[in-house]
Enzyme design. Structure first.
Site, PDB file in Angstrom:
ATOM      1  N   ARG A  18       0.826  -1.214   0.000  1.00 28.93           N
ATOM      2  CA  ARG A  18       0.000   0.000   0.000  1.00 28.93           C
ATOM      3  C   ARG A  18       0.860   1.265   0.000  1.00 28.93           C
ATOM      4  O   ARG A  18       0.493   2.279  -0.573  1.00 28.93           O
ATOM      5  CB  ARG A  18      -0.877   0.038   1.257  1.00 28.93           C
ATOM      6  N   LYS A  41      -1.261 -16.136   9.742  1.00 31.13           N
ATOM      7  CA  LYS A  41      -1.719 -17.089  10.759  1.00 31.13           C
ATOM      8  C   LYS A  41      -2.587 -16.338  11.755  1.00 31.13           C
ATOM      9  O   LYS A  41      -2.086 -15.470  12.475  1.00 31.13           O
ATOM     10  CB  LYS A  41      -0.523 -17.717  11.479  1.00 31.13           C
ATOM     11  N   GLY A 101       4.042 -22.886   9.163  1.00 29.62           N
ATOM     12  CA  GLY A 101       5.094 -23.711   9.740  1.00 29.62           C
ATOM     13  C   GLY A 101       6.086 -22.864  10.505  1.00 29.62           C
ATOM     14  O   GLY A 101       5.965 -21.632  10.572  1.00 29.62           O
ATOM     15  N   LYS A 130      -1.120 -21.232  18.099  1.00 31.75           N
ATOM     16  CA  LYS A 130       0.237 -21.138  18.672  1.00 31.75           C
ATOM     17  C   LYS A 130       0.599 -19.696  18.983  1.00 31.75           C
ATOM     18  O   LYS A 130       1.441 -19.433  19.855  1.00 31.75           O
ATOM     19  CB  LYS A 130       1.256 -21.800  17.741  1.00 31.75           C
ATOM     20  N   ASP A 184       5.827 -25.175  14.758  1.00 34.55           N
ATOM     21  CA  ASP A 184       5.667 -23.733  14.906  1.00 34.55           C
ATOM     22  C   ASP A 184       5.584 -23.339  16.377  1.00 34.55           C
ATOM     23  O   ASP A 184       6.098 -22.293  16.790  1.00 34.55           O
ATOM     24  CB  ASP A 184       4.403 -23.288  14.165  1.00 34.55           C
ATOM     25  N   SER A 201       9.994 -13.990  17.701  1.00 32.47           N
ATOM     26  CA  SER A 201       8.546 -14.093  17.541  1.00 32.47           C
ATOM     27  C   SER A 201       7.877 -12.865  18.143  1.00 32.47           C
ATOM     28  O   SER A 201       8.096 -12.532  19.304  1.00 32.47           O
ATOM     29  CB  SER A 201       8.024 -15.354  18.230  1.00 32.47           C
TER      30      SER A 201
END
Length: 327
Positions: A35, A109, A137, A192, A245, A255
Site C-alpha cells: 500500500r 496465521k 510452519g 500457537k 511452529d 517471535s
C-alpha cells in the site's frame, strides 16, 4: 521440467518480502504489492526494506508496486502475506483484478476478530471462485530472507492442489510439505500465537526455563484438544504447522507473540510494541473453547491477562493451583 511461474506476493512486510525473495531464488518471477508508496520506492530504488526487513538486500528482479492490478497481471499464483485482520479487505480488492482459476495461498496465521473465521473462511467469502491453500510452519522471515533452511506445510482441501503448490513453491532453502488437512494447519498456526504469548510472559516474568517448557507442553495439549473438536487430524498438529511452529515461537524473542508476552511479563508498556496477532486471537480462542465446553486453561489465562487485568504471577499461581490429574 515444469515451467516457472509469475507469483504475486500481496504484502511487503517482513514475511511478504522474504517470500518474494525466496520465490525469485526458486526461479519464479516475483512481484511485491504494498500500500505504501514510500516503501515501494525504497524497494525498487534502494533494494531494501529497512522498516520490516533491515539488513537484507532485495534482488533487482523483485519488483514492487502499489497498483494491485499491475501486481496481479499475468500471475500464476498469489501469496497473500497480509496481516490476518486485513486479509478480507485486501482480497476483496484483489478479486476485482484476479482471474478465478488462479490459486491463492494464505500466508497469515490468525483468526478474524470480527467473525471468528479462519483465514480460508474469510478468503472464501472474498474470493468465492479461486482455489485456496494455506502456507504455515516454523519460519522467521529474517531466516528465510537470508537463505537459511526452512520447512513449512502447504495445505488445501484438495490434496492434489496442495501437492502441486508445495512442489512449485519449494526453493533451495525452503522445503514445502503438502497436506489436505486445511483445518489442522490453520488452527495450529493461529492458536500457537496465543500460546507463544503465554510462554513469553512466563519468560519475561523470570519464572525460569522449566516453567516455559511446561507452558509450551501443556499448551500443545490444549492445541490438540481444540483441534480434535474442530476435526483437525492429530498428525497434522504433531507436524510443522502445529508442534514445529509452537516450539519455535515459544522459545524465541524473534517471535512477535513471544516478545509481546515477554514485555507483558516484565510489566512494560505495551502501546509502543508491534501488535502481535495472538492479541487478537486470544479472546476469540477463549470464546471458541467456552462455547464447546473444552478445557484450555492456558488460552483462557492469556485472555485474562490481555483482557481481564490478570497479572502474570497471579495467572501462574492459578495454573499451579488447578486440581492434579493424570497426564
Amino acid at each position: 521440467m515444469s515451467r516457472h511461474w509469475t507469483i504475486a506476493v500481496l504484502g511487503a512486510g517482513a514475511w511478504g518480502t522474504a517470500l518474494a525473495l525466496t520465490m525469485q531464488r526458486a526461479g519464479h518471477g516475483a512481484r511485491l504489492w504494498a500500500r505504501d508508496q514510500n516503501l515501494v520506492r525504497e524497494i525498487n530504488n534502494a533494494r531494501s526494506n529497512s522498516r520490516y526487513l533491515p539488513g537484507v538486500k532485495i534482488d533487482p528482479a523483485v519488483l514492487a508496486t502499489d497498483d494491485m492490478a499491475a501486481a496481479l497481471e499475468g500471475a500464476d499464483c498469489v501469496l497473500a502475506a497480509i496481516p490476518a485482520q486485513s486479509l478480507r479487505s485486501v482480497l476483496a480488492v484483489a478479486g476485482t483484478a484476479l482471474k478465478a482459476h488462479i490459486p491463492v495461498v494464505l500466508c497469515a496465521k490468525g483468526i478474524e476478530r470480527e467473525t471468528g473465521q479462519l483465514m480460508s473462511e474469510a478468503a472464501r467469502q472474498a474470493l468465492p471462485e479461486n482455489p485456496l491453500a494455506a502456507l504455515s510452519g516454523p519460519s522467521f522471515a529474517a531466516d528465510l530472507a537470508r537463505g537459511l533452511p526452512t520447512a513449512v506445510t502447504v495445505a488445501a482441501q484438495d490434496g492434489a492442489l496442495a501437492a502441486d503448490l508445495a512442489k512449485k513453491l519449494s526453493a533451495p532453502n525452503l522445503r514445502c510439505y503438502s497436506s489436505d488437512d486445511l483445518m489442522g494447519v490453520e488452527l495450529g498456526g493461529a492458536l500457537k500465537n496465543v500460546l507463544a504469548i503465554a510462554a513469553g510472559a512466563t519468560s519475561g516474568a523470570g519464572l525460569g526455563a522449566s516453567a516455559v517448557a511446561a507452558i509450551t507442553t501443556r499448551g500443545f495439549v490444549e492445541l490438540r484438544r481444540i483441534g480434535a473438536a474442530f476435526g483437525a487430524r492429530a498428525e497434522t498438529l504433531m507436524g510443522l504447522s502445529g508442534l514445529g511452529d509452537l516450539i519455535l515461537t515459544c522459545n524465541s524473542p524473534q517471535s512477535r507473540n513471544f516478545a509481546y508476552g515477554a514485555a507483558l511479563g516484565r510489566g512494560e508498556r505495551l502501546d509502543n510494541l508491534p501488535l502481535a496477532e495472538g492479541v487478537f486471537t486470544a479472546s476469540i480462542a477463549a470464546r471458541m473453547v467456552s462455547e464447546r465446553g473444552l478445557e484450555a486453561p492456558i488460552i483462557e489465562t492469556v485472555n485474562g491477562m490481555l483482557n481481564g487485568g490478570l497479572t502474570v504471577h497471579a495467572a501462574m499461581q492459578a495454573l499451579l493451583a488447578r486440581p492434579l490429574k493424570s497426564e
